[in-house]
Design an enzyme around this catalytic site. Structure first.
Site, PDB file in Angstrom:
ATOM      1  N   LYS A 261       0.809  -1.227   0.000  1.00  0.00           N
ATOM      2  CA  LYS A 261       0.000   0.000   0.000  1.00  0.00           C
ATOM      3  C   LYS A 261       0.847   1.284   0.000  1.00  0.00           C
ATOM      4  O   LYS A 261       0.424   2.296  -0.539  1.00  0.00           O
ATOM      5  CB  LYS A 261      -0.940   0.006   1.207  1.00  0.00           C
ATOM      6  CG  LYS A 261      -2.073  -0.996   1.073  1.00  0.00           C
ATOM      7  CD  LYS A 261      -3.015  -0.913   2.259  1.00  0.00           C
ATOM      8  CE  LYS A 261      -4.077  -1.979   2.167  1.00  0.00           C
ATOM      9  NZ  LYS A 261      -5.032  -1.923   3.262  1.00  0.00           N
TER      10      LYS A 261
ATOM     11  N   ASP B  18      -9.735   2.882   2.747  1.00  0.00           N
ATOM     12  CA  ASP B  18      -9.723   2.202   4.054  1.00  0.00           C
ATOM     13  C   ASP B  18     -10.274   3.090   5.169  1.00  0.00           C
ATOM     14  O   ASP B  18     -11.038   2.625   6.025  1.00  0.00           O
ATOM     15  CB  ASP B  18      -8.291   1.784   4.433  1.00  0.00           C
ATOM     16  CG  ASP B  18      -7.869   0.485   3.761  1.00  0.00           C
ATOM     17  OD1 ASP B  18      -8.748  -0.300   3.360  1.00  0.00           O
ATOM     18  OD2 ASP B  18      -6.645   0.261   3.637  1.00  0.00           O
TER      19      ASP B  18
HETATM   20  P1  NAP Z   1       1.284  -2.987   7.922  1.00  0.00           P
HETATM   21  O1  NAP Z   1       1.374  -1.674   7.208  1.00  0.00           O
HETATM   22  O2  NAP Z   1       2.219  -4.091   7.552  1.00  0.00           O
HETATM   23  O3  NAP Z   1       1.402  -2.679   9.504  1.00  0.00           O
HETATM   24  C1  NAP Z   1       1.472  -3.735  10.426  1.00  0.00           C
HETATM   25  C2  NAP Z   1       1.338  -3.177  11.836  1.00  0.00           C
HETATM   26  O4  NAP Z   1       1.293  -4.301  12.736  1.00  0.00           O
HETATM   27  C3  NAP Z   1       2.514  -2.321  12.291  1.00  0.00           C
HETATM   28  O5  NAP Z   1       2.053  -1.343  13.195  1.00  0.00           O
HETATM   29  C4  NAP Z   1       3.405  -3.343  13.018  1.00  0.00           C
HETATM   30  O6  NAP Z   1       4.238  -2.781  14.015  1.00  0.00           O
HETATM   31  C5  NAP Z   1       2.363  -4.201  13.697  1.00  0.00           C
HETATM   32  N1  NAP Z   1       2.864  -5.524  14.015  1.00  0.00           N
HETATM   33  C6  NAP Z   1       3.112  -6.538  13.144  1.00  0.00           C
HETATM   34  N2  NAP Z   1       3.590  -7.606  13.811  1.00  0.00           N
HETATM   35  C7  NAP Z   1       3.633  -7.265  15.126  1.00  0.00           C
HETATM   36  C8  NAP Z   1       4.029  -7.942  16.311  1.00  0.00           C
HETATM   37  N3  NAP Z   1       4.488  -9.204  16.281  1.00  0.00           N
HETATM   38  N4  NAP Z   1       3.949  -7.277  17.489  1.00  0.00           N
HETATM   39  C9  NAP Z   1       3.471  -6.007  17.542  1.00  0.00           C
HETATM   40  N5  NAP Z   1       3.080  -5.317  16.448  1.00  0.00           N
HETATM   41  C10 NAP Z   1       3.165  -5.929  15.257  1.00  0.00           C
HETATM   42  O7  NAP Z   1      -0.183  -3.623   7.747  1.00  0.00           O
HETATM   43  P2  NAP Z   1      -1.564  -2.842   7.532  1.00  0.00           P
HETATM   44  O8  NAP Z   1      -1.844  -2.713   6.087  1.00  0.00           O
HETATM   45  O9  NAP Z   1      -1.536  -1.610   8.373  1.00  0.00           O
HETATM   46  O10 NAP Z   1      -2.614  -3.914   8.106  1.00  0.00           O
HETATM   47  C11 NAP Z   1      -2.723  -4.171   9.501  1.00  0.00           C
HETATM   48  C12 NAP Z   1      -3.898  -5.105   9.755  1.00  0.00           C
HETATM   49  O11 NAP Z   1      -5.124  -4.484   9.368  1.00  0.00           O
HETATM   50  C13 NAP Z   1      -3.839  -6.429   8.973  1.00  0.00           C
HETATM   51  O12 NAP Z   1      -4.279  -7.473   9.823  1.00  0.00           O
HETATM   52  C14 NAP Z   1      -4.836  -6.226   7.839  1.00  0.00           C
HETATM   53  O13 NAP Z   1      -5.416  -7.447   7.397  1.00  0.00           O
HETATM   54  C15 NAP Z   1      -5.879  -5.368   8.550  1.00  0.00           C
HETATM   55  N6  NAP Z   1      -6.669  -4.565   7.593  1.00  0.00           N
HETATM   56  C16 NAP Z   1      -8.010  -4.789   7.587  1.00  0.00           C
HETATM   57  C17 NAP Z   1      -8.792  -4.054   6.710  1.00  0.00           C
HETATM   58  C18 NAP Z   1     -10.259  -4.288   6.689  1.00  0.00           C
HETATM   59  O14 NAP Z   1     -10.921  -3.912   5.713  1.00  0.00           O
HETATM   60  N7  NAP Z   1     -10.817  -4.859   7.739  1.00  0.00           N
HETATM   61  C19 NAP Z   1      -8.213  -3.107   5.834  1.00  0.00           C
HETATM   62  C20 NAP Z   1      -6.839  -2.906   5.901  1.00  0.00           C
HETATM   63  C21 NAP Z   1      -6.074  -3.656   6.784  1.00  0.00           C
HETATM   64  P3  NAP Z   1       5.742  -2.276  13.660  1.00  0.00           P
HETATM   65  O15 NAP Z   1       5.580  -0.927  13.006  1.00  0.00           O
HETATM   66  O16 NAP Z   1       6.416  -2.194  14.972  1.00  0.00           O
HETATM   67  O17 NAP Z   1       6.330  -3.290  12.717  1.00  0.00           O
END
Ligand code: NAP
Length: 286
Positions: free
Chosen positions: A71, A107
């Site tokens: 993204k 989003d």
């Molecule tokens: P991203 O940009 O990869 O961000 C991941 C986030 O999770 C970061 O803040 C990361 O922290 C944290 N994280 C990952 N592993 C971790 C761990 N072991 N311990 C603590 N923090 C951890 O992903 P994203 O696009 O923001 O998506 C995040 C979630 O939202 C996903 O599960 C995705 O499926 C969901 N989502 C849902 C929708 C929906 O329509 N419902 C839409 C978009 C996203 P760090 O910065 O410290 O690495």
């Protein structure tokens, strides 16, 4: 629907992609409205993102959604961004018009719509805690700020990213923000205690064994818990056991998908059809 030489092509780029519910949701919507189009999953590895995005033009793909981990990275390959994609710094929808690639982010709007419509929660004047600082957290944080949230605590494993997101929220919406590290557990306990809304916008919870590490005693009876992950996470289980109002990410998935569909087609999205398609897909995957 028969695929022919006139079929419009849409899809989703991500890695992994096989878990995505977007193809089921968008194909059901095309069928319901009699639109001659198909929506495909594209597995795109990070090292191939540039080539894949450029090929949207070469292959005349009309539009795609973008998911983890592309993204943010996809932005440098696009021609223009809409204001919400610029503010959030991430794109989840690309539309091709006259050979140009336009980046959008649905989003934040999808999250807010779901929170208001499915959760009957109005963020104006409320205090919120968001866990996470990736693309989804940025979308949620900026949409809450725009909706008039009074205070926003942004918590992340990597505190620097929380600080960057807090600054971004300040720059655009002048809200009170507080960045915090996920392991500052004592401060987090009290900040959740005095908040109205807790949002998990990390990917933690996607696996059944995942734990956010939040003290369950901080989840008080007036707290609304929103988990962006689609499945029932440990956080949601705890909130439900305590009888708190809560939502998983399915409502947001359908709301952001409906907005993308409208950008793709210029037509009003058949929301019910999209929601039913997702519900059915989940039912049959169990
Ligand atoms: P991203 O940009 O990869 O961000 C991941 C986030 O999770 C970061 O803040 C990361 O922290 C944290 N994280 C990952 N592993 C971790 C761990 N072991 N311990 C603590 N923090 C951890 O992903 P994203 O696009 O923001 O998506 C995040 C979630 O939202 C996903 O599960 C995705 O499926 C969901 N989502 C849902 C929708 C929906 O329509 N419902 C839409 C978009 C996203 P760090 O910065 O410290 O690495």
């Amino acid at each position: 629907m028969k695929v022919s030489g006139q079929t419009q092509i849409f899809g989703i780029m991500g890695s992994p992609i096989e878990h995505s519910l977007s193809p089921v949701m968008h194909n059901a919507a095309f069928e319901a409205l009699g639109i001659h189009a198909v929506y495909l999953p594209f597995l795109v590895k990070p090292e191939d993102l540039g080539k894949a995005t450029m090929s949207l033009r070469a292959l005349n793909v009309s539009g795609v959604n973008v998911t983890i981990p592309h993204k943010g990275g996809v932005i440098e390959f696009l021609d223009e961004l809409d204001p919400s994609a610029k503010q959030i710094g991430a794109v989840n929808t690309i539309v091709q018009r006259n050979g140009k690639l336009y980046g959008h982010n649905t989003d934040g709007a999808g999250f807010l719509l779901s929170l208001r419509k499915d959760g009957h929660f109005d963020p104006a004047g409320k205090r919120a805690v968001i866990i996470g600082s990736g693309g989804a957290a940025a979308a949620a944080a900026l949409s809450l700020a725009e909706a008039g949230v009074r205070r926003l605590v942004i918590v992340n494993r990597n505190k620097t990213r929380a600080e960057v997101l807090a600054k971004r929220v300040k720059k655009y919406f002048e809200r009170e923000t507080l960045p915090l590290a996920l392991d500052e557990s004592r401060a987090l306990y009290w900040l959740i205690k005095e908040s109205d809304l807790l949002v998990n916008a990390t990917s933690l919870g996607m696996k059944a064994t995942d734990r956010l590490g939040i003290n369950p005693n901080s989840l008080h009876s007036k707290l609304f818990v929103y988990d962006l992950v689609y499945r029932e996470t440990h956080l949601l289980k705890t909130a439900r056991r305590k009888g708190l109002k809560n939502l998983d990410g399915l409502g947001m998935l359908v709301s952001q998908g409906a907005r993308s569909f409208e950008l793709f087609t210029g037509k009003r999205a058949p929301f019910r059809v999209m929601k039913n398609a997702v519900d059915q897909a989940i039912k049959f995957s169990k």
